[in-house]
Scaffold this active site. Sequence first.
Site, PDB file in Angstrom:
ATOM      1  N   VAL A 532       0.710  -1.171  -0.200  1.00 16.34           N
ATOM      2  CA  VAL A 532       0.124   0.154   0.044  1.00 16.34           C
ATOM      3  C   VAL A 532       0.795   1.251  -0.035  1.00 16.34           C
ATOM      4  O   VAL A 532       0.617   2.241  -0.752  1.00 16.34           O
ATOM      5  CB  VAL A 532      -0.989   0.224   1.088  1.00 16.34           C
ATOM      6  CG1 VAL A 532      -1.626   1.285   1.305  1.00 16.34           C
ATOM      7  CG2 VAL A 532      -1.915  -1.060   1.188  1.00 16.34           C
ATOM      8  N   CYS A 533       1.913   1.268   0.627  1.00 14.15           N
ATOM      9  CA  CYS A 533       2.748   2.362   0.679  1.00 14.15           C
ATOM     10  C   CYS A 533       3.291   2.764  -0.435  1.00 14.15           C
ATOM     11  O   CYS A 533       3.429   3.774  -0.752  1.00 14.15           O
ATOM     12  CB  CYS A 533       3.815   2.336   2.143  1.00 14.15           C
ATOM     13  SG  CYS A 533       4.705   1.043   1.650  1.00 14.15           S
TER      14      CYS A 533
END
Length: 921
Positions: A532-533
């Site tokens: 996600v990051c």
Amino acid sequence: MDALDASKLLDEELYSRQLYVLGSPAMQRIQGARVLVSGLQGLGAEVAKNLVLMGVGSLTLHDPHPTCWSDLAAQFLLSEQDLERSRAEASQELLAQLNRAVQVVVHTGDITEDLLLDFQVVVLTAAKLEEQLKVGTLCHKHGVCFLAADTRGLVGQLFCDFGEDFTVQDPTEAEPLTAAIQHISQGSPGILTLRKGANTHYFRDGDLVTFSGIEGMVELNDCDPRSIHVREDGSLEIGDTTTFSRYLRGGAITEVKRPKTVRHKSLDTALLQPHVVAQSSQEVHHAHCLHQAFCALHKFQHLHGRPPQPWDPVDAETVVGLARDLEPLKRTEEEPLEEPLDEALVRTVALSSAGVLSPMVAMLGAVAAQEVLKAISRKFMPLDQWLYFDALDCLPEDGELLPSPEDCALRGSRYDGQIAVFGAGFQEKLRRQHYLLVGAGAIGCELLKVFALVGLGAGNSGGLTVVDMDHIERSNLSRRYVAARCTHYLKPLLEAGTSGTWGSATVFMPHVTEAYRAPASAAASEDAPYPVCTVRYFPSTAEHTLQWARHEFEELFRLSAETINHHQQAHTSLADMDEPQTLTLLKPVLGVLRVRPQNWQDCVAWALGHWKLCFHYGIKQLLRHFPPNKDTHLLYVLAAANLYAQMHGLPGSQDWTALRELLKLLPQPDPQQMAPIFASNLELASASAEFGPEQQKELNKALEVWSVGPPLKPLMFEKDDDSNFHVDFVVAAASLRCQNYGIPPVNRAQSKRIVGQIIPAIATTTAAVAGLLGLELYKVVSGPRPRSAFRHSYLHLAENYLIRYMPFAPAIQTFHHLKWTSWDRLKVPAGQPERTLESLLAHLQEQHGLRVRILLHGSALLYAAGWSPEKQAQHLPLRVTELVQQLTGQAPAPGQRVLVLELSCEGDDEDTAFPPLHYEL
């Protein structure tokens, strides 16, 4: 020769998966091509079918010969009603129905020199050698690409002559390599550093490259191709940049593919100097012997006016003698090939040469059609120049089991062409089979055609069942479940798959080969998203930006609508929500609006505000370099506004001009009032950061007013409707994201393929793997065969690669004295009276030396060695079926013969997979 008008619009929906393989320029050339196919037996029909499905502009059929019984074994366009009709005329209408965009016509006269000038490509199938030489010479003279193809029983031959100066514009299937630039130095040579994460190891010394999107050193943008040198640290020397402007930021480097020139000999020369496609010197010798076998078969036909009779030893020895007397093959015009003739191979070819088999013509017809596409599109390297393929491994290894001439005699049956190879007894075996086909998509339909032609399950006691889930989902494309059931029930599994011009056909036989295992890399990558990051803050590839854009679609147009509808239906107040994630989800849906949108203008205002919100990282700089009237930005606003309107049940608009005028009238949103959900690397901000009390109060108030009204329409992402703006939104959002981060974007077609997880497909590969699987079917049906008879096949039509190899044997696992493979089971009879759990555990220890630690039936835990004495005392005295019913709530079904139990044992390795325990009722 003038090609057809290729300017007509390409039907991208019809050819969508093929476009991912060939690209639009190649498809435009294919759409304008004229092709002649002469010879409409099984092989010619397969070539013609593939060309029609792939959208050639015009296809002319030529075959004045009447249909006979032996044609029906492999020619799927003909039926008993067509007997005595011209093969070409009988085939024309059904071929035309496959694709009404293709002109399919019949030529009834002779093939003359003037006729050949009307075509770009001419294909002869099953033609006499004299006809091949005549037509091949004329085509070579006039620069018309020429192919000759033939199958004789279980061997096939393909020849290509594309002329002495044929240029291949795009030699490989791979997309040109593109990477993001980190920095370029001024100097001689200039040094280019790629961004972290770029695939630097794919660049090679001498590659030609060009550049785009560079700020500062703009002299490189769209420059003539430059040659590069790869340094040890992965950076690239790109030539003299001393006089260029200083590099500032951004840009991409893109590989430029080099055209290649092919020089082919005419057929009369290539007959004595054959260049064959082969992977080893042993395969070259094998192909040369097959070449001589075909020449001898042509000589036999010329002398006797007929082909050899099926499995006639006298005719076969005559063919061997003719092959022995042929002029030796030559390495060059002066140097002969010093190779012995494999007379046993020639003899087997002659004995089995009288028939025509559906799997063989499917395989060779696919390869031939792919070569026609190469000639037309100038994409992918053509064959150089002969291809020989044999599946003689389909015949029994034991000579005593080979068919007799009497068993292979013609019977006036639609299966005569197959009976001539395998005999009537084998045909009856095929008729009695019961098979399950899972999936009736592209490969499934090709397999159904093969199964029908070979007569699989066609008898009164046979049958074929087809299962298809109708909706094409990613889960449907993974049949691991079916493979597990085949292993469980000890059933053979024939499996095929394709991706573009790559294809595979594999066979798994109980106790003979290894069991099917899904590729570990594919299984791991199917469902694994990027971190996600990385997607949110540190994207480095176009795939990252597409995943982010797809997530945006879900949150804005589906999840938010579902959340609001849920609260409305539950009669709960949105103002009572205190979950930060829910508030974060709903805030962008409001955007600059504080009440529900009432019209198209409101939707555009929201879309403009969201555009600014998402791509704000120094908004002034963004607007200066990428103003909202640029096409990609305008597409984003148009798509977002239309999706927002759809969600609220409002009419949308596709008028770009009106949108531009409307944007001029709308006030620019104040960035101070909107915390960006996007931030640059230097401005990291969490989209899920907690709201302050005042912000939350204001948001809740707006949500409460805004949410009054009828339910919203959640939008389910649909990739196949190009008019619904779904793909447009994702493509535009991802492209803008790429611009923000200096990542080379991908085009719309590539974006759609990635986001929609579309597997590129082309009719030729599909037909080829179906044919290869049909050949393995012969072996499965014929009865017990050793592992050496079976073949896994992998092919890459774009690069003329085909490998067939023997499957691996089942892996043997051991535990103490016990040995087993994935096909084995531990069998324990229930007994009369039925065993208790305690007696079952004792039996396993006494008979197999297994001290059971865990015993399961499905998810129900029947026994664990670590249980307390009290719990063991409750379970051990119970009968096994009684215990299963107690834990699962279900008794064994009437007629059920086995309970399948799983176990692990004391002292085993964590990775030990014991065979399933079959508790026989």
